[in-house]
Design a protein around this motif. Structure first.
Motif, PDB file in Angstrom:
ATOM      1  N   ALA A 188      77.959  24.710 -40.372  1.00 19.84           N
ATOM      2  CA  ALA A 188      79.218  25.384 -39.803  1.00 19.84           C
ATOM      3  C   ALA A 188      80.141  24.681 -38.907  1.00 19.84           C
ATOM      4  O   ALA A 188      80.051  23.746 -38.253  1.00 19.84           O
ATOM      5  N   ILE A 189      81.260  24.694 -39.576  1.00 22.91           N
ATOM      6  CA  ILE A 189      82.521  23.859 -39.074  1.00 22.91           C
ATOM      7  C   ILE A 189      83.926  24.824 -38.880  1.00 22.91           C
ATOM      8  O   ILE A 189      83.985  25.742 -39.777  1.00 22.91           O
ATOM      9  N   GLU A 190      84.550  24.811 -37.741  1.00 26.54           N
ATOM     10  CA  GLU A 190      85.458  25.635 -37.551  1.00 26.54           C
ATOM     11  C   GLU A 190      86.778  24.801 -36.823  1.00 26.54           C
ATOM     12  O   GLU A 190      86.753  23.884 -35.986  1.00 26.54           O
ATOM     13  N   ASN A 191      87.978  24.872 -37.290  1.00 24.07           N
ATOM     14  CA  ASN A 191      89.235  24.348 -37.003  1.00 24.07           C
ATOM     15  C   ASN A 191      89.029  22.807 -36.995  1.00 24.07           C
ATOM     16  O   ASN A 191      89.863  22.303 -36.371  1.00 24.07           O
ATOM     17  N   TYR A 192      88.719  22.178 -38.062  1.00 24.67           N
ATOM     18  CA  TYR A 192      88.457  20.578 -38.184  1.00 24.67           C
ATOM     19  C   TYR A 192      89.225  20.595 -39.604  1.00 24.67           C
ATOM     20  O   TYR A 192      88.643  20.969 -40.600  1.00 24.67           O
ATOM     21  N   ARG A 193      90.292  19.973 -39.396  1.00 25.01           N
ATOM     22  CA  ARG A 193      91.153  19.463 -40.634  1.00 25.01           C
ATOM     23  C   ARG A 193      91.305  20.751 -41.670  1.00 25.01           C
ATOM     24  O   ARG A 193      91.781  21.698 -41.020  1.00 25.01           O
ATOM     25  N   SER A 194      91.045  20.735 -42.647  1.00 26.36           N
ATOM     26  CA  SER A 194      91.003  21.803 -43.681  1.00 26.36           C
ATOM     27  C   SER A 194      90.001  22.914 -43.597  1.00 26.36           C
ATOM     28  O   SER A 194      89.941  23.901 -44.151  1.00 26.36           O
ATOM     29  N   LEU A 195      89.070  22.493 -42.827  1.00 24.91           N
ATOM     30  CA  LEU A 195      88.016  23.461 -42.709  1.00 24.91           C
ATOM     31  C   LEU A 195      87.895  24.345 -41.504  1.00 24.91           C
ATOM     32  O   LEU A 195      87.431  24.302 -40.606  1.00 24.91           O
ATOM     33  N   HIS A 196      88.937  25.477 -41.794  1.00 29.72           N
ATOM     34  CA  HIS A 196      89.380  26.429 -40.757  1.00 29.72           C
ATOM     35  C   HIS A 196      88.124  27.271 -40.231  1.00 29.72           C
ATOM     36  O   HIS A 196      88.057  27.352 -38.990  1.00 29.72           O
ATOM     37  N   ASN A 197      87.454  27.695 -41.282  1.00 34.08           N
ATOM     38  CA  ASN A 197      86.227  28.697 -40.854  1.00 34.08           C
ATOM     39  C   ASN A 197      85.221  28.497 -41.969  1.00 34.08           C
ATOM     40  O   ASN A 197      85.373  29.580 -42.775  1.00 34.08           O
ATOM     41  N   LEU A 198      84.324  27.621 -42.086  1.00 36.12           N
ATOM     42  CA  LEU A 198      83.362  27.411 -43.114  1.00 36.12           C
ATOM     43  C   LEU A 198      81.919  27.228 -42.778  1.00 36.12           C
ATOM     44  O   LEU A 198      81.594  26.690 -41.914  1.00 36.12           O
ATOM     45  N   GLN A 199      81.080  27.992 -43.517  1.00 39.95           N
ATOM     46  CA  GLN A 199      79.686  27.771 -43.598  1.00 39.95           C
ATOM     47  C   GLN A 199      78.907  27.890 -44.904  1.00 39.95           C
ATOM     48  O   GLN A 199      79.462  28.460 -45.668  1.00 39.95           O
ATOM     49  N   LEU A 200      78.159  26.847 -44.916  1.00 38.36           N
ATOM     50  CA  LEU A 200      77.528  26.541 -45.898  1.00 38.36           C
ATOM     51  C   LEU A 200      75.970  26.532 -45.992  1.00 38.36           C
ATOM     52  O   LEU A 200      75.441  26.173 -45.121  1.00 38.36           O
ATOM     53  N   SER A 201      75.331  26.907 -46.951  1.00 35.94           N
ATOM     54  CA  SER A 201      73.913  27.029 -47.331  1.00 35.94           C
ATOM     55  C   SER A 201      73.506  25.852 -47.859  1.00 35.94           C
ATOM     56  O   SER A 201      74.117  25.266 -48.995  1.00 35.94           O
ATOM     57  N   LEU A 202      72.571  25.189 -47.162  1.00 36.17           N
ATOM     58  CA  LEU A 202      72.301  24.012 -48.008  1.00 36.17           C
ATOM     59  C   LEU A 202      70.760  23.861 -48.415  1.00 36.17           C
ATOM     60  O   LEU A 202      69.908  24.520 -47.865  1.00 36.17           O
ATOM     61  N   GLY A 203      70.395  23.184 -49.426  1.00 36.16           N
ATOM     62  CA  GLY A 203      69.144  23.069 -50.043  1.00 36.16           C
ATOM     63  C   GLY A 203      68.396  21.739 -49.908  1.00 36.16           C
ATOM     64  O   GLY A 203      69.049  20.941 -49.085  1.00 36.16           O
TER      65      GLY A 203
ATOM     66  N   PHE B 149      92.636  18.602 -35.678  1.00 36.61           N
ATOM     67  CA  PHE B 149      92.785  20.000 -35.764  1.00 36.61           C
ATOM     68  C   PHE B 149      93.159  20.691 -37.079  1.00 36.61           C
ATOM     69  O   PHE B 149      93.822  19.975 -37.656  1.00 36.61           O
ATOM     70  N   TRP B 150      92.823  21.878 -37.246  1.00 41.22           N
ATOM     71  CA  TRP B 150      93.298  22.726 -38.307  1.00 41.22           C
ATOM     72  C   TRP B 150      94.852  22.892 -38.000  1.00 41.22           C
ATOM     73  O   TRP B 150      95.089  23.035 -36.839  1.00 41.22           O
ATOM     74  N   ALA B 151      95.715  22.533 -38.792  1.00 37.22           N
ATOM     75  CA  ALA B 151      97.160  22.632 -38.712  1.00 37.22           C
ATOM     76  C   ALA B 151      97.796  23.920 -39.059  1.00 37.22           C
ATOM     77  O   ALA B 151      98.940  23.985 -39.042  1.00 37.22           O
ATOM     78  N   GLY B 152      97.026  25.171 -39.546  1.00 38.23           N
ATOM     79  CA  GLY B 152      97.697  26.054 -40.093  1.00 38.23           C
ATOM     80  C   GLY B 152      97.606  27.182 -38.983  1.00 38.23           C
ATOM     81  O   GLY B 152      96.989  26.654 -37.719  1.00 38.23           O
TER      82      GLY B 152
ATOM     83  N   ILE C 245      77.570  23.320 -54.668  1.00 37.61           N
ATOM     84  CA  ILE C 245      78.674  24.024 -53.948  1.00 37.61           C
ATOM     85  C   ILE C 245      80.138  23.436 -54.351  1.00 37.61           C
ATOM     86  O   ILE C 245      80.171  22.326 -54.422  1.00 37.61           O
ATOM     87  N   GLU C 246      80.863  24.279 -54.836  1.00 38.68           N
ATOM     88  CA  GLU C 246      82.210  23.977 -55.359  1.00 38.68           C
ATOM     89  C   GLU C 246      83.213  24.425 -54.352  1.00 38.68           C
ATOM     90  O   GLU C 246      83.130  25.697 -54.162  1.00 38.68           O
ATOM     91  N   LEU C 247      84.075  23.557 -54.278  1.00 37.64           N
ATOM     92  CA  LEU C 247      85.289  23.830 -53.073  1.00 37.64           C
ATOM     93  C   LEU C 247      86.647  23.904 -53.855  1.00 37.64           C
ATOM     94  O   LEU C 247      86.704  23.443 -54.903  1.00 37.64           O
ATOM     95  N   GLU C 248      87.321  24.596 -52.950  1.00 37.33           N
ATOM     96  CA  GLU C 248      88.681  24.688 -53.473  1.00 37.33           C
ATOM     97  C   GLU C 248      89.602  25.015 -52.182  1.00 37.33           C
ATOM     98  O   GLU C 248      88.968  25.130 -51.014  1.00 37.33           O
ATOM     99  N   LYS C 249      90.888  24.586 -52.347  1.00 37.71           N
ATOM    100  CA  LYS C 249      91.842  24.803 -51.280  1.00 37.71           C
ATOM    101  C   LYS C 249      92.634  25.876 -51.394  1.00 37.71           C
ATOM    102  O   LYS C 249      93.352  25.790 -52.345  1.00 37.71           O
ATOM    103  N   HIS C 250      92.902  26.875 -50.549  1.00 33.83           N
ATOM    104  CA  HIS C 250      93.923  28.088 -50.573  1.00 33.83           C
ATOM    105  C   HIS C 250      94.691  28.169 -49.172  1.00 33.83           C
ATOM    106  O   HIS C 250      94.013  28.422 -48.204  1.00 33.83           O
ATOM    107  N   LEU C 251      95.836  27.805 -49.504  1.00 30.58           N
ATOM    108  CA  LEU C 251      96.596  27.753 -48.072  1.00 30.58           C
ATOM    109  C   LEU C 251      96.168  27.023 -47.282  1.00 30.58           C
ATOM    110  O   LEU C 251      96.350  27.264 -45.976  1.00 30.58           O
ATOM    111  N   GLY C 252      95.925  25.852 -47.623  1.00 32.65           N
ATOM    112  CA  GLY C 252      95.520  24.869 -46.915  1.00 32.65           C
ATOM    113  C   GLY C 252      94.064  24.780 -46.238  1.00 32.65           C
ATOM    114  O   GLY C 252      93.522  23.889 -45.582  1.00 32.65           O
ATOM    115  N   ARG C 253      93.475  25.878 -46.726  1.00 31.71           N
ATOM    116  CA  ARG C 253      92.026  26.131 -46.268  1.00 31.71           C
ATOM    117  C   ARG C 253      90.991  26.143 -47.161  1.00 31.71           C
ATOM    118  O   ARG C 253      91.299  26.515 -48.369  1.00 31.71           O
TER     119      ARG C 253
END
Length: 392
Positions: free
Chosen positions: A6-21, A66-69, A365-373
């Protein structure tokens, strides 16, 4: 094994939680946030090993991390119907990072100092932009609950659960230190267990293969169970695998990529020299003569087949310099290694990702960016992601 990141407010990772295998593959377009995710995990590792201040400094300071948005965006902004506007925030800026493991989990919150206005003159310092750790929590199990907390740090105070109460470990921990810097195995075994686990994490993100690369040079040979990040001790690492590791799997990995090839380490003037004999050649090729792709593949083999497997191994874009025909062999090797160590792959290569996804243990896990997030494709809403609760 890590189950959630889980990452919050780090660069483009505004609020991200990932399930890992056991085998996790992260992919996405350029600029989608793969590198930021890799950096965040590495920063968590550095917090335990070297201290968070040096890790943040290498990234340009906390302000650049810091998250810039904006903290929040309206539904119309998220739909692209209105523009993003800066709003005055009444909350302190914090970067939060954490992971949930099978046994123990950890989360931290860090930000900039908040000096008391009345004491500002007396506490003036040139290090006022150093990050400070405001909160750290270690709990039992994968999901945070107040009753599961084992160790917690608030500002300079650290305490641990003891029977039905709490025992204070220190009240004077500097805020630029982590609790891992001061709490040891005697007074807090949970901290020591987690420390040793995170210290075993291994990151490989760049191997030089140019003509002057360290891996091409003869080196003094000593037993090397863990390949150095630069690859400078490649010959010694491969010979160590042959003598005290898994020589059968080593030969299989090389034959899978280069049919009929035989790897051998020879000694010249007391120095180890890597050689590879291939069918149809009158003599073996030395490390200085190997192609960039061949040398990089051997470096990955040495890293993956380590006789001292880590709890987590992270490979950042391992496909670089490799011919597409080598990628299936690399994927098969990674899948075998993932049986004993958790493996995380960050990749641009659709062929490598496709080959890895053939493994039943693979989490893609496939990532995309939307409005900087940065966000996970297919993960929308609270119920589609992993269960994660931040400590208050």
């Amino acid at each position: 094994m890590l189950r959630t990141l889980a990452i919050e407010n780090y660069r483009s990772l505004h609020n991200l939680q990932l399930s890992l295998g056991r085998l996790t593959v992260v992919t996405g377009a350029n600029g989608s946030g793969k590198s930021n995710l890799y950096r965040a995990l590495r920063l968590l590792s550095e917090t335990v090993q070297e201290g968070v201040v040096h890790g943040i400094a290498r990234e340009g300071g906390l302000d650049s991390c810091f998250w810039a948005g904006p903290e929040q965006s309206s539904a119309s902004v998220l739909r692209g119907e209105s523009s993003v506007e800066a709003l005055r925030s009444h909350n302190a800026k914090r970067i939060r990072m954490g992971f949930a493991g099978t046994d123990f989990s950890y989360a931290m919150s860090l930000g900039l100092p908040e000096p008391d206005a009345g004491e500002a003159e007396n506490l003036r310092t040139l290090f006022g932009r150093d990050p400070q750790i405001k909160r750290e929590v270690i709990w039992s199990g994968p999901i945070f609950r107040p009753a599961a907390v084992l160790v917690e740090r608030k500002g300079p105070a650290v305490r641990m659960r003891e029977q039905r109460g709490w025992r204070t470990l220190t009240t004077q921990l500097p805020e630029f230190y982590s609790l891992f810097d001061t709490c040891g195995s005697i007074d807090c075994p949970e901290v020591e267990t987690l420390r040793q686990t995170v210290r075993s994490w291994r990151f490989y993100d760049y191997f030089r293969t140019d003509i002057d690369a360290p891996a091409r040079q003869p080196q003094l040979g000593t037993r090397t169970p863990i390949l150095h990040g630069s690859g400078r001790d490649l010959a010694a690492a491969l010979q160590t695998i042959r003598e005290i590791g898994d020589p059968v799997r080593l030969d299989e990995a090389i034959d899978d990529a280069f049919k009929g090839a035989i790897m051998q380490v020879i000694v010249r003037d007391g120095l180890f020299v890597l050689s590879l004999r291939q069918p149809g050649m009158l003599r073996p090729l030395l490390a200085s003569e190997l192609s960039d792709g061949t040398l990089r593949y051997l470096l990955l083999v040495a890293a993956l087949l380590t006789p001292r497997p880590p709890s987590l191994m992270v490979l950042n874009e391992p496909e670089n310099s490799l011919h597409p025909d080598l990628l299936p062999a690399l994927a098969r090797l990674i899948a075998k290694v993932a049986i004993h160590s958790q493996v995380w792959i960050v990749s641009h290569s659709s062929r490598l990702v496709s080959a890895l996804e053939q493994s039943s243990d693979c989490t893609s896990i496939e990532l995309e960016k939307h409005l900087g997030r940065t966000r996970v494709i297919g993960q929308s809403g609270l119920l589609s992601g992993p269960v994660w609760n931040w400590p208050s």
